[in-house]
Design an enzyme around this catalytic site. Sequence first.
Site, PDB file in Angstrom:
ATOM      1  N   LEU A   1      33.753  -9.369  12.791  1.00  0.00           N
ATOM      2  CA  LEU A   1      33.107 -10.566  13.292  1.00  0.00           C
ATOM      3  C   LEU A   1      31.599 -10.374  13.389  1.00  0.00           C
ATOM      4  O   LEU A   1      31.129  -9.428  14.000  1.00  0.00           O
ATOM      5  CB  LEU A   1      33.675 -10.934  14.669  1.00  0.00           C
ATOM      6  CG  LEU A   1      35.206 -10.973  14.749  1.00  0.00           C
ATOM      7  CD1 LEU A   1      35.638 -11.546  16.086  1.00  0.00           C
ATOM      8  CD2 LEU A   1      35.837 -11.749  13.621  1.00  0.00           C
TER       9      LEU A   1
ATOM     10  N   ASN B   1      32.115   5.566  13.097  1.00  0.00           N
ATOM     11  CA  ASN B   1      31.645   4.858  11.919  1.00  0.00           C
ATOM     12  C   ASN B   1      32.874   4.454  11.120  1.00  0.00           C
ATOM     13  O   ASN B   1      33.450   5.263  10.389  1.00  0.00           O
ATOM     14  CB  ASN B   1      30.729   5.774  11.099  1.00  0.00           C
ATOM     15  CG  ASN B   1      30.111   5.063   9.918  1.00  0.00           C
ATOM     16  OD1 ASN B   1      30.594   4.016   9.487  1.00  0.00           O
ATOM     17  ND2 ASN B   1      29.051   5.619   9.396  1.00  0.00           N
ATOM     18  N   SER B   2      33.289   3.221  11.305  1.00  0.00           N
ATOM     19  CA  SER B   2      34.545   2.799  10.676  1.00  0.00           C
ATOM     20  C   SER B   2      34.443   2.793   9.164  1.00  0.00           C
ATOM     21  O   SER B   2      35.453   2.886   8.474  1.00  0.00           O
ATOM     22  CB  SER B   2      34.913   1.410  11.176  1.00  0.00           C
ATOM     23  OG  SER B   2      33.909   0.505  10.794  1.00  0.00           O
TER      24      SER B   2
ATOM     25  N   THR C   1      33.621 -14.168  20.933  1.00  0.00           N
ATOM     26  CA  THR C   1      32.622 -13.103  20.867  1.00  0.00           C
ATOM     27  C   THR C   1      31.280 -13.574  21.394  1.00  0.00           C
ATOM     28  O   THR C   1      30.960 -14.753  21.368  1.00  0.00           O
ATOM     29  CB  THR C   1      32.427 -12.626  19.415  1.00  0.00           C
ATOM     30  OG1 THR C   1      31.926 -13.728  18.659  1.00  0.00           O
ATOM     31  CG2 THR C   1      33.711 -12.153  18.806  1.00  0.00           C
ATOM     32  N   GLU C   2      30.486 -12.587  21.844  1.00  0.00           N
ATOM     33  CA  GLU C   2      29.158 -12.870  22.346  1.00  0.00           C
ATOM     34  C   GLU C   2      28.287 -13.475  21.249  1.00  0.00           C
ATOM     35  O   GLU C   2      27.526 -14.405  21.490  1.00  0.00           O
ATOM     36  CB  GLU C   2      28.519 -11.584  22.872  1.00  0.00           C
ATOM     37  CG  GLU C   2      29.085 -11.105  24.195  1.00  0.00           C
ATOM     38  CD  GLU C   2      30.465 -10.468  24.101  1.00  0.00           C
ATOM     39  OE1 GLU C   2      30.956 -10.277  22.978  1.00  0.00           O
ATOM     40  OE2 GLU C   2      31.062 -10.198  25.156  1.00  0.00           O
ATOM     41  N   GLU C   3      28.425 -12.930  20.038  1.00  0.00           N
ATOM     42  CA  GLU C   3      27.642 -13.447  18.913  1.00  0.00           C
ATOM     43  C   GLU C   3      28.022 -14.890  18.616  1.00  0.00           C
ATOM     44  O   GLU C   3      27.171 -15.741  18.362  1.00  0.00           O
ATOM     45  CB  GLU C   3      27.862 -12.584  17.665  1.00  0.00           C
ATOM     46  CG  GLU C   3      27.035 -11.319  17.606  1.00  0.00           C
ATOM     47  CD  GLU C   3      25.539 -11.584  17.497  1.00  0.00           C
ATOM     48  OE1 GLU C   3      25.157 -12.534  16.789  1.00  0.00           O
ATOM     49  OE2 GLU C   3      24.772 -10.861  18.144  1.00  0.00           O
TER      50      GLU C   3
ATOM     51  N   LEU D   1      29.667   1.473  16.293  1.00  0.00           N
ATOM     52  CA  LEU D   1      28.825   2.599  15.895  1.00  0.00           C
ATOM     53  C   LEU D   1      27.739   2.899  16.941  1.00  0.00           C
ATOM     54  O   LEU D   1      27.348   4.040  17.124  1.00  0.00           O
ATOM     55  CB  LEU D   1      28.195   2.288  14.533  1.00  0.00           C
ATOM     56  CG  LEU D   1      27.304   3.329  13.888  1.00  0.00           C
ATOM     57  CD1 LEU D   1      28.020   4.667  13.787  1.00  0.00           C
ATOM     58  CD2 LEU D   1      26.902   2.867  12.503  1.00  0.00           C
TER      59      LEU D   1
ATOM     60  N   ASP E   1      26.611  -6.971  10.469  1.00  0.00           N
ATOM     61  CA  ASP E   1      25.208  -6.901  10.064  1.00  0.00           C
ATOM     62  C   ASP E   1      25.075  -7.439   8.636  1.00  0.00           C
ATOM     63  O   ASP E   1      25.755  -6.966   7.730  1.00  0.00           O
ATOM     64  CB  ASP E   1      24.765  -5.428  10.138  1.00  0.00           C
ATOM     65  CG  ASP E   1      23.258  -5.281  10.141  1.00  0.00           C
ATOM     66  OD1 ASP E   1      22.580  -6.173   9.580  1.00  0.00           O
ATOM     67  OD2 ASP E   1      22.763  -4.287  10.696  1.00  0.00           O
TER      68      ASP E   1
ATOM     69  N   GLY F   1      33.394  -2.998  14.439  1.00  0.00           N
ATOM     70  CA  GLY F   1      32.101  -3.482  14.895  1.00  0.00           C
ATOM     71  C   GLY F   1      32.313  -4.439  16.043  1.00  0.00           C
ATOM     72  O   GLY F   1      31.907  -5.596  15.991  1.00  0.00           O
TER      73      GLY F   1
END
Lengths: 420, 255
Positions: free
Chosen positions: B149, B129-130, B227-229, B97, B152, B73
């Site tokens: 990281l 789809n891991s 990370t962006e998040e 995904l 969802d 992800g």
Amino acid sequence: MESEPKKETEVAPALIAVHPDQSSVAVAVAVGPHLRVFDLAAGSAASLIDDSDAVPFHKDNIRAVRFAANGKLFVSAGDDKTVKVWSTQSWRCITTVSSEKRVTAVAISNDGTFVCFADKFGLVWVVDLDPPLLDKKPAPLLSHYCSIITSLEFSPDGRFILSADRDFKIRVTNFPNKPLNGAHQIQSFCLGHTEFVSCLAFVKSSQECPQGLLVSGSGDSTVRLWDITSGALLDTCEVAIKAGLLESNGKAEEHGHAVTDLWTVRDGLLVAVAIQSLHGIVLLNCNVSSQTLSVAKVVSVAGEAFVPTCLGSSSSTGNLWMVTGVSSLPGSNNPSLARVRVISGIDGKQESVVLEDESIPGGKKLLETLQGTASVDDNAFLAAAEAVKAAMYNLLIKKQYPSENREYRKKSRNDRKLKS
Amino acid sequence: MSETEINPTISKSTGLPRKRFYRARAHSNPLSDSHFPVPISPSQVDYSLHYPQLFPSSGQADSSKKIQFADVGCGFGGLLISLSTLFPETLMIGMELRDKVTEYVKERISSLRIANPGHYQNVSVVRTNSMKYIPNYFEKGQLSKMFFLFPDPHFKEKNHRRRVISPFLLDEYAYVLEDGGIIYTITDVEELGDWMKSCLENHPMFEALTEKELEADPVVKLLSSATEEGQKVARNGGQTFQAVFRRIVPTNQAS
């Protein structure tokens, strides 16, 4: 029109299980919700006893039946979300296990203490039969993420539990000492099939290979040979092509030649293979030292359009039992169809012969019990073959939406911005 | 005018793809059927496609070198880009995904490769789809690090089985991780943080890293910053919850 496919999925192929003992003390056939057992030693139908006195014992289609390796237990399970464990001595139901989802496959550990079953969510559950209580709670053992499990099998030495799914995976998991805590250690994945895996069977262990080799059948019309310790693909046998059903270049009909069942005889040196459009079976030679599979011969059933849906045999009687049939045949007066045939001499001591009804072990009486009727209308076979095909298709093949459809849906998505 | 000059999805100043043209939904259902190619087995993963400079010809050119880090992800790929320079000798892959996001990361990597010749050759991304296909990409014990990281959170109990960290999926992660391999998880959702931590604590094949080990690991610092998040959470002054565990051999668990 909409309800039509729904109905087809509820058609269940007939199943057969043969007691593993040399004397072949019992043969069980399941068709739809009906479970029929014939006791060969007594020469009569076995009467099943279930204290919950529900008749029929299963309220919906049975999807899996099997005898324990030691022959003491028999398990049946299916769409009614129950797993019933029967004693083969008294044919009394000793345990009924409730599942949250419909059950697709069952297996019994080699010592007969654990029953494992897989549900529609791809979860495998385990039940401890010791102490034997009437009402048992299953514990989750392992899971295939979001893929229906088609077959469960213990390795001959009992160290591993194998699960095959309708994606293309075969997973080999260490079966722990305390399975109620789950089986977390994966030994290997056997990857190589390109379609659903429908059946698993073992070539029994030998000096060279104590684990035994695995054979698997699939919707990709192949039977493959595996080393389960490493997950290595040892050999691929394109049975449908080799048996002359399919041109090697052209695909006449997709999924028309799926391998539906496998059974190993003579400790796996011979593998009997049922293919969806073949009136009979293919016998494969398995060479353990060179680790190869090759077609030995095709045994055809003459006179009937007999496409076996399930195979079974006991360890060394040389008889291979086959059944074809479906529950609730559409457009027929017969509520269900089951036809049992036997091939003798499968162990290679004599020529393999498809036995006539008179010479089947148990004779007419057995056929009456297991088939529900002594003779089967010829027309029913073709309808049954079609229904089985449709049922398999709905059960195992994922719906494919054409790319235009998916593109159209993407276009109407409001989050999609400029992309050129 | 050349093609690139009029392409508005590429930033003129940096040459990198612009994120606003790759907007995608935040959520994707991992349970739905997949419509992308999946390698039949790890030996079928074409390394020359992912790492063209390191694997010039297709097929098994150099079987000794394999992917060792997987960012599951990976989102917009911030962590991968940071890791790429921190571990220049290690092959790493992002798995995502959402196709648009994957496209963005692909563009980002190729732009970086052009702007910095010789760098970022060890990083790639794949749309997959891991949760379903991890064993198709990696062999047993192949990975040394796995990253999850800001996954969802899937708050509804009904949807908990869509969570990327779950008791049964950890079996598969333990399978692809080498003995001693490390799994990194971080989230800004406390409930999910507790869930991921308890899943890992209850699994017989994982043990938590000690404070000291966390301190010494340079990667841990990247979890919230790269990370962006993570940057978004930091901007908003939010809290993060991390769980970092090591893959161990279970004690007398299996026979």
